[in-house]
Design a protein around this motif. Structure first.
Motif, PDB file in Angstrom:
ATOM      1  N   LYS A  74      11.806  31.315  -5.624  1.00  0.00           N
ATOM      2  CA  LYS A  74      12.110  29.902  -5.874  1.00  0.00           C
ATOM      3  C   LYS A  74      13.239  29.441  -4.956  1.00  0.00           C
ATOM      4  CE  LYS A  74      13.448  26.668  -9.537  1.00  0.00           C
ATOM      5  NZ  LYS A  74      13.818  26.526 -10.975  1.00  0.00           N
ATOM      6  N   ALA A  75      14.252  30.281  -4.795  1.00  0.00           N
ATOM      7  CA  ALA A  75      15.380  29.932  -3.931  1.00  0.00           C
ATOM      8  C   ALA A  75      14.923  29.756  -2.486  1.00  0.00           C
ATOM      9  CB  ALA A  75      16.458  31.008  -4.014  1.00  0.00           C
ATOM     10  N   LEU A  76      14.083  30.653  -2.020  1.00  0.00           N
ATOM     11  CA  LEU A  76      13.583  30.537  -0.648  1.00  0.00           C
ATOM     12  C   LEU A  76      12.754  29.263  -0.479  1.00  0.00           C
ATOM     13  CD1 LEU A  76      12.649  34.261   0.036  1.00  0.00           C
ATOM     14  CD2 LEU A  76      14.472  32.947   1.141  1.00  0.00           C
ATOM     15  N   GLY A  77      12.012  28.887  -1.519  1.00  0.00           N
ATOM     16  CA  GLY A  77      11.242  27.647  -1.467  1.00  0.00           C
ATOM     17  C   GLY A  77      12.150  26.431  -1.365  1.00  0.00           C
ATOM     18  N   GLU A  78      13.254  26.458  -2.091  1.00  0.00           N
ATOM     19  CA  GLU A  78      14.192  25.334  -2.052  1.00  0.00           C
ATOM     20  C   GLU A  78      14.916  25.265  -0.711  1.00  0.00           C
ATOM     21  OE1 GLU A  78      15.256  24.957  -6.779  1.00  0.00           O
ATOM     22  OE2 GLU A  78      15.824  26.755  -5.684  1.00  0.00           O
ATOM     23  N   ILE A  79      15.168  26.419  -0.116  1.00  0.00           N
ATOM     24  CA  ILE A  79      15.773  26.436   1.216  1.00  0.00           C
ATOM     25  C   ILE A  79      14.778  25.929   2.251  1.00  0.00           C
ATOM     26  CG2 ILE A  79      16.655  27.952   3.035  1.00  0.00           C
ATOM     27  CD1 ILE A  79      17.822  29.720   0.762  1.00  0.00           C
ATOM     28  N   GLU A  80      13.523  26.379   2.148  1.00  0.00           N
ATOM     29  CA  GLU A  80      12.498  25.937   3.098  1.00  0.00           C
ATOM     30  C   GLU A  80      12.305  24.423   3.032  1.00  0.00           C
ATOM     31  OE1 GLU A  80       7.794  26.657   4.252  1.00  0.00           O
ATOM     32  OE2 GLU A  80       8.622  27.529   2.417  1.00  0.00           O
ATOM     33  N   GLU A  81      12.344  23.880   1.837  1.00  0.00           N
ATOM     34  CA  GLU A  81      12.161  22.437   1.656  1.00  0.00           C
ATOM     35  C   GLU A  81      13.246  21.635   2.363  1.00  0.00           C
ATOM     36  OE1 GLU A  81      12.485  19.274  -2.057  1.00  0.00           O
ATOM     37  OE2 GLU A  81      11.787  21.316  -2.439  1.00  0.00           O
ATOM     38  N   ARG A  82      14.473  22.159   2.357  1.00  0.00           N
ATOM     39  CA  ARG A  82      15.612  21.425   2.918  1.00  0.00           C
ATOM     40  C   ARG A  82      15.962  21.849   4.334  1.00  0.00           C
ATOM     41  NH1 ARG A  82      16.117  22.203  -2.375  1.00  0.00           N
ATOM     42  NH2 ARG A  82      17.056  20.589  -3.710  1.00  0.00           N
ATOM     43  N   MET A  83      15.750  23.138   4.643  1.00  0.00           N
ATOM     44  CA  MET A  83      16.198  23.696   5.925  1.00  0.00           C
ATOM     45  C   MET A  83      15.119  24.603   6.501  1.00  0.00           C
ATOM     46  SD  MET A  83      19.839  24.811   4.245  1.00  0.00           S
ATOM     47  CE  MET A  83      19.081  24.936   2.605  1.00  0.00           C
ATOM     48  N   PRO A  84      13.961  24.070   6.840  1.00  0.00           N
ATOM     49  CA  PRO A  84      12.824  24.916   7.230  1.00  0.00           C
ATOM     50  C   PRO A  84      13.058  25.773   8.469  1.00  0.00           C
ATOM     51  CG  PRO A  84      12.399  22.607   7.745  1.00  0.00           C
ATOM     52  CD  PRO A  84      13.628  22.635   6.892  1.00  0.00           C
ATOM     53  N   LEU A  85      13.967  25.358   9.343  1.00  0.00           N
ATOM     54  CA  LEU A  85      14.166  26.099  10.595  1.00  0.00           C
ATOM     55  C   LEU A  85      15.475  26.886  10.629  1.00  0.00           C
ATOM     56  CD1 LEU A  85      12.918  23.425  13.167  1.00  0.00           C
ATOM     57  CD2 LEU A  85      11.630  25.291  12.099  1.00  0.00           C
ATOM     58  N   ARG A  86      16.251  26.819   9.575  1.00  0.00           N
ATOM     59  CA  ARG A  86      17.564  27.486   9.595  1.00  0.00           C
ATOM     60  C   ARG A  86      17.389  28.997   9.459  1.00  0.00           C
ATOM     61  NH1 ARG A  86      22.942  25.387   6.325  1.00  0.00           N
ATOM     62  NH2 ARG A  86      24.419  26.884   7.212  1.00  0.00           N
ATOM     63  N   PRO A  87      17.878  29.780  10.420  1.00  0.00           N
ATOM     64  CA  PRO A  87      17.749  31.240  10.333  1.00  0.00           C
ATOM     65  C   PRO A  87      18.515  31.790   9.130  1.00  0.00           C
ATOM     66  CG  PRO A  87      18.320  30.546  12.562  1.00  0.00           C
ATOM     67  CD  PRO A  87      18.523  29.356  11.673  1.00  0.00           C
ATOM     68  N   LEU A  88      17.943  32.801   8.516  1.00  0.00           N
ATOM     69  CA  LEU A  88      18.623  33.434   7.395  1.00  0.00           C
ATOM     70  C   LEU A  88      18.294  34.915   7.342  1.00  0.00           C
ATOM     71  CD1 LEU A  88      16.300  33.923   5.014  1.00  0.00           C
ATOM     72  CD2 LEU A  88      16.619  31.489   4.661  1.00  0.00           C
ATOM     73  N   VAL A  89      19.092  35.608   6.552  1.00  0.00           N
ATOM     74  CA  VAL A  89      18.887  37.030   6.298  1.00  0.00           C
ATOM     75  C   VAL A  89      18.887  37.222   4.790  1.00  0.00           C
ATOM     76  CG1 VAL A  89      19.987  39.302   6.410  1.00  0.00           C
ATOM     77  CG2 VAL A  89      19.878  37.879   8.452  1.00  0.00           C
ATOM     78  N   VAL A  90      17.938  37.991   4.299  1.00  0.00           N
ATOM     79  CA  VAL A  90      17.899  38.335   2.879  1.00  0.00           C
ATOM     80  C   VAL A  90      18.048  39.848   2.761  1.00  0.00           C
ATOM     81  CG1 VAL A  90      16.499  38.405   0.784  1.00  0.00           C
ATOM     82  CG2 VAL A  90      16.499  36.349   2.208  1.00  0.00           C
ATOM     83  N   CYS A  91      19.090  40.271   2.061  1.00  0.00           N
ATOM     84  CA  CYS A  91      19.356  41.698   1.867  1.00  0.00           C
ATOM     85  C   CYS A  91      18.960  42.092   0.447  1.00  0.00           C
ATOM     86  CB  CYS A  91      20.836  41.997   2.076  1.00  0.00           C
ATOM     87  SG  CYS A  91      21.462  41.536   3.709  1.00  0.00           S
TER      88      CYS A  91
END
Length: 225
Positions: free
Chosen positions: A170-187
């Motif tokens: 759900k969190a990744l979906g909310e990030i994609e909705e607002r910041m689709p191109l922002r690089p991220l790392v998930v540990c």
């Protein structure tokens, strides 16, 4: 004379990450204040530490705080630990430290025993600039969640947050909705047997997670704008 409180960092997964100073402190204090006695008990058993434990967690009320105050007034030395990592960082230990400062002021010595931290571990492996970053802890479950992710979007510096197994997608979906191109790392599961680090956009990381197990504890790091 008021006793002393040690704020002791413990492993976030791999028990061998505990420092010699932390072990010596836990073995020498009168009482260890711990979030879950079962979790801390496993750590103490591993290193043959027999110090008495007293639970302190987010549901502990005033009676428990008063007991801790009494111990300090008797001159006892206490160690505060959390289940994993550094106490008081996105952790109920912060409330206790603040309460003791409010009650005793400069009469109490609060000494940090530094060590493992999921925030710092994730940042160090992210490859993103970390000279300036914003740590936001866990996203709210419901109320305030949209505002939380709006704030993430508007933050120009590197952002670090925690998320649970049940809400990582759900969190990744909310990030994609607002910041689709922002690089991220998930540990995932840092320092543990199944530690995995995913890199890409929110959509790319979501696709990686969909093809594997999403069990575990997660730290999300978003690159600065």
């Amino acid at each position: 004379m008021i006793g002393r409180l040690y704020v002791v960092a413990t492993p976030i997964g791999n028990l061998s990450d505990i420092s010699e100073r932390a072990k010596a402190t836990l073995a020498s204090v009168d009482v260890i204040l711990c979030e879950d006695t079962r979790v801390t008990g496993k750590l103490l058993h591993t290193y043959k530490i027999e110090t008495k434990m007293l639970s302190y967690h987010q549901h502990s009320g005033g009676t428990k705080v008063n007991k801790i105050v009494e111990l300090l007034e008797e001159g006892k030395t206490l160690a505060l630990v959390t289940d994993a990592g550094t106490p008081a960082i996105s952790d109920p230990g912060a409330m206790l430290v603040q309460e003791l400062v409010n009650r005793f002021g400069s009469d109490i010595v609060i000494e940090p025993i530094p060590g493992p931290s999921a925030v710092i571990a994730a940042l160090s492996a992210s490859g993103f600039p970390a000279d300036e970053f914003l740590f936001l802890g866990f996203a709210p479950h419901k109320k305030g969640r949209q505002t939380f992710f709006d704030r993430v979007k508007e933050t120009e510096s590197t952002v670090v947050l925690y998320e649970s197994t049940h809400r990582i997608m759900k969190a990744l979906g909310e990030i994609e909705e607002r910041m689709p191109l922002r690089p991220l790392v998930v540990c995932r599961e840092l320092t543990k047997m199944h530690e995995t680090i995913y890199r890409g956009t929110a959509r790319e990381v979501t696709e990686q997670l969909e093809s594997t197990s999403i069990k575990g504890e997660f730290v999300i790091v978003l690159k600065q704008l």
